[in-house]
Design a protein around this motif. Sequence first.
Motif, PDB file in Angstrom:
ATOM      1  N   LEU A  58      29.754  15.153  -8.470  1.00 56.25           N
ATOM      2  CA  LEU A  58      28.496  15.566  -7.855  1.00 56.25           C
ATOM      3  C   LEU A  58      28.377  14.996  -6.452  1.00 56.25           C
ATOM      4  CD1 LEU A  58      25.740  16.906  -7.912  1.00 56.25           C
ATOM      5  CD2 LEU A  58      24.843  14.880  -9.070  1.00 56.25           C
ATOM      6  N   MET A  59      28.783  13.763  -6.259  1.00 60.94           N
ATOM      7  CA  MET A  59      28.724  13.174  -4.926  1.00 60.94           C
ATOM      8  C   MET A  59      29.596  13.959  -3.953  1.00 60.94           C
ATOM      9  SD  MET A  59      27.214  10.601  -3.370  1.00 60.94           S
ATOM     10  CE  MET A  59      26.926  11.671  -1.955  1.00 60.94           C
ATOM     11  N   GLN A  60      30.760  14.400  -4.398  1.00 60.47           N
ATOM     12  CA  GLN A  60      31.627  15.221  -3.549  1.00 60.47           C
ATOM     13  C   GLN A  60      30.961  16.550  -3.193  1.00 60.47           C
ATOM     14  OE1 GLN A  60      35.437  15.638  -5.510  1.00 60.47           O
ATOM     15  NE2 GLN A  60      35.630  13.440  -5.874  1.00 60.47           N
ATOM     16  N   VAL A  61      30.293  17.154  -4.183  1.00 58.73           N
ATOM     17  CA  VAL A  61      29.601  18.423  -3.931  1.00 58.73           C
ATOM     18  C   VAL A  61      28.479  18.225  -2.923  1.00 58.73           C
ATOM     19  CG1 VAL A  61      28.174  20.224  -4.973  1.00 58.73           C
ATOM     20  CG2 VAL A  61      30.196  19.392  -6.183  1.00 58.73           C
ATOM     21  N   LEU A  62      27.714  17.170  -3.066  1.00 58.14           N
ATOM     22  CA  LEU A  62      26.611  16.901  -2.137  1.00 58.14           C
ATOM     23  C   LEU A  62      27.124  16.769  -0.705  1.00 58.14           C
ATOM     24  CD1 LEU A  62      24.602  14.329  -4.292  1.00 58.14           C
ATOM     25  CD2 LEU A  62      23.736  16.541  -3.507  1.00 58.14           C
ATOM     26  N   LYS A  63      28.211  16.057  -0.542  1.00 60.35           N
ATOM     27  CA  LYS A  63      28.745  15.835   0.807  1.00 60.35           C
ATOM     28  C   LYS A  63      29.301  17.108   1.418  1.00 60.35           C
ATOM     29  CE  LYS A  63      29.874  10.917   0.279  1.00 60.35           C
ATOM     30  NZ  LYS A  63      30.966   9.908   0.241  1.00 60.35           N
ATOM     31  N   SER A  64      29.920  17.956   0.595  1.00 58.96           N
ATOM     32  CA  SER A  64      30.539  19.171   1.150  1.00 58.96           C
ATOM     33  C   SER A  64      29.534  20.314   1.289  1.00 58.96           C
ATOM     34  CB  SER A  64      31.712  19.618   0.270  1.00 58.96           C
ATOM     35  OG  SER A  64      31.262  19.906  -1.050  1.00 58.96           O
ATOM     36  N   PHE A  65      28.604  20.456   0.340  1.00 63.17           N
ATOM     37  CA  PHE A  65      27.668  21.572   0.350  1.00 63.17           C
ATOM     38  C   PHE A  65      26.424  21.277   1.175  1.00 63.17           C
ATOM     39  CE2 PHE A  65      24.364  24.237  -1.827  1.00 63.17           C
ATOM     40  CZ  PHE A  65      24.888  25.480  -1.477  1.00 63.17           C
ATOM     41  N   ARG A  66      26.031  20.012   1.253  1.00 67.76           N
ATOM     42  CA  ARG A  66      24.872  19.564   2.030  1.00 67.76           C
ATOM     43  C   ARG A  66      23.626  20.405   1.702  1.00 67.76           C
ATOM     44  NH1 ARG A  66      26.196  16.501   6.597  1.00 67.76           N
ATOM     45  NH2 ARG A  66      24.443  17.375   7.764  1.00 67.76           N
ATOM     46  N   PRO A  67      23.135  20.300   0.481  1.00 62.03           N
ATOM     47  CA  PRO A  67      21.999  21.137   0.072  1.00 62.03           C
ATOM     48  C   PRO A  67      20.693  20.738   0.757  1.00 62.03           C
ATOM     49  CG  PRO A  67      22.482  19.491  -1.598  1.00 62.03           C
ATOM     50  CD  PRO A  67      23.591  19.398  -0.593  1.00 62.03           C
ATOM     51  N   ASP A  68      19.864  21.738   0.970  1.00 57.72           N
ATOM     52  CA  ASP A  68      18.508  21.467   1.445  1.00 57.72           C
ATOM     53  C   ASP A  68      17.631  20.987   0.290  1.00 57.72           C
ATOM     54  OD1 ASP A  68      18.909  22.345   4.195  1.00 57.72           O
ATOM     55  OD2 ASP A  68      19.115  24.355   3.310  1.00 57.72           O
ATOM     56  N   LEU A  69      17.973  21.439  -0.910  1.00 51.55           N
ATOM     57  CA  LEU A  69      17.255  21.002  -2.100  1.00 51.55           C
ATOM     58  C   LEU A  69      18.206  21.041  -3.286  1.00 51.55           C
ATOM     59  CD1 LEU A  69      14.547  20.267  -3.569  1.00 51.55           C
ATOM     60  CD2 LEU A  69      14.311  22.718  -4.032  1.00 51.55           C
ATOM     61  N   THR A  70      18.165  19.997  -4.092  1.00 56.82           N
ATOM     62  CA  THR A  70      18.917  19.957  -5.344  1.00 56.82           C
ATOM     63  C   THR A  70      17.929  20.000  -6.504  1.00 56.82           C
ATOM     64  OG1 THR A  70      20.733  18.673  -4.389  1.00 56.82           O
ATOM     65  CG2 THR A  70      20.494  18.613  -6.783  1.00 56.82           C
ATOM     66  N   LEU A  71      18.169  20.885  -7.442  1.00 58.96           N
ATOM     67  CA  LEU A  71      17.379  20.946  -8.668  1.00 58.96           C
ATOM     68  C   LEU A  71      18.228  20.396  -9.800  1.00 58.96           C
ATOM     69  CD1 LEU A  71      14.842  21.960 -10.262  1.00 58.96           C
ATOM     70  CD2 LEU A  71      16.155  24.059 -10.686  1.00 58.96           C
ATOM     71  N   VAL A  72      17.776  19.321 -10.416  1.00 59.42           N
ATOM     72  CA  VAL A  72      18.470  18.755 -11.570  1.00 59.42           C
ATOM     73  C   VAL A  72      17.783  19.288 -12.822  1.00 59.42           C
ATOM     74  CG1 VAL A  72      19.176  16.663 -12.777  1.00 59.42           C
ATOM     75  CG2 VAL A  72      19.107  16.702 -10.262  1.00 59.42           C
ATOM     76  N   ALA A  73      18.482  20.158 -13.552  1.00 59.24           N
ATOM     77  CA  ALA A  73      17.929  20.826 -14.728  1.00 59.24           C
ATOM     78  C   ALA A  73      18.372  20.080 -15.980  1.00 59.24           C
ATOM     79  CB  ALA A  73      18.392  22.277 -14.774  1.00 59.24           C
ATOM     80  N   GLN A  74      17.410  19.564 -16.728  1.00 62.64           N
ATOM     81  CA  GLN A  74      17.682  18.729 -17.888  1.00 62.64           C
ATOM     82  C   GLN A  74      17.337  19.454 -19.186  1.00 62.64           C
ATOM     83  OE1 GLN A  74      16.674  14.321 -16.778  1.00 62.64           O
ATOM     84  NE2 GLN A  74      14.862  15.549 -16.338  1.00 62.64           N
ATOM     85  N   GLY A  75      18.158  19.234 -20.209  1.00 62.57           N
ATOM     86  CA  GLY A  75      17.826  19.751 -21.519  1.00 62.57           C
ATOM     87  C   GLY A  75      16.639  19.011 -22.086  1.00 62.57           C
TER      88      GLY A  75
END
Length: 400
Positions: A96-113
């Motif tokens: 996830l840290m790699q994705v954050l650095k490469s994608f650089r989201p304006d907003l992340t939604l963490v969807a939990q069960g």
Amino acid sequence: MSIQLNFLIVSSCPEPWGGSEELWAQAAIQLRQANHQVHVAKTNVDHRHPRIKALVAAGCTLTDLHQLPPLLMRLRNRLLPVRWQAHAQQRGQQLLMQVLKSFRPDLTLVAQGNNFDGVGFADVCRRSGYVYALVAQKAVHFLFPYDWERPRIQAVYAAAQICFFVSRHNLELTQQQIGRELPQAIVVWNPVNSLLLSAFNSPELPLSASLHPIRLACVARLDLFDKGQDLLLTVLARPKWRSRPIQLTLYGKGPHQQGILELIQLLRLNGRVELGGYAADPLTIWKTHQALILPSRSEGLPLALIEAMLCGRPAIATDAGGVAELLVDNVTGFLAAGATADAIDQALERAWNRRAEWGLIGQAAARHVRATVPADAAVLFSTQLIELAHCAVTDNTVIV
């Protein structure tokens, strides 16, 4: 001129797909249709699954958060389950840290069960300075956080831009469990199955004139911890219910399928209870069944309840999660006071005594759900995410 936004959706569902993922998945497709970028980071991605295929077809990109290095992949069957889970969680957070650095989201939604199973992923966003929101599909009353994990859970919820819940019950229970008020919490609706959208403007399915035998459907994941099918089977094994013409179909799949089959045999319910598997189209269920029964121990707000009500079917359900926020006792269905065999027995007895009125009760249920639940829940949710991301971009609050 509209701004193209980058959305990252992180799903902590441990299964290849779960009902808890419908809200974010349909919202993701809405975001893509609005020309925004969407990347999905999910545990246990199955690229053959129809929902995953639909996301890819809509233009979403994907990362499997349970990818492990080759050595760990070879060792995973030899590791103790707890150690395996720890390795998987640690690796997922690294990915996830790699994705954050490469994608650089304006907003992340963490969807939990449930309300805590995505905390590790959300904490990666928090510690890295990325703007994020949380959505929880369920809260379980006996899953109180241990003292050693409370500070991180409290920090994750406090730092979220918005905390979405699918029922008022789940919101209030979460506040009690973490010992903190959540002023930024919002209750949202789950989307209705697309195959039932026409039901919002169509007459409900006619109820069969024949109530012999009565055919009940329990539409829920085969997971006894949450869905409580064992309680229902215990009730149906009681002498008075054995003497009545009732057939039960358990729809769904899950980790307790074999255990349920063996319990049916043990209680000598063969021929009265059957497993119907997964039904993609709820209409196929409600054309042949007259009422929904949900013996759940914990819930968010079950989609099966909304679907049955839309089809004009009364429900017998436990007071779990947000069920009582939609089901009106003795008006649109029958509410069991708790997740116990005796409480379910009492609610089912009330339903049995009024079985001649099920058609009218089902009509009342259909009217109530149409007046309460929005037909465009996924559109509304995606709009909220866009507004939240716009605020994040305007405020320039993301630290990279």
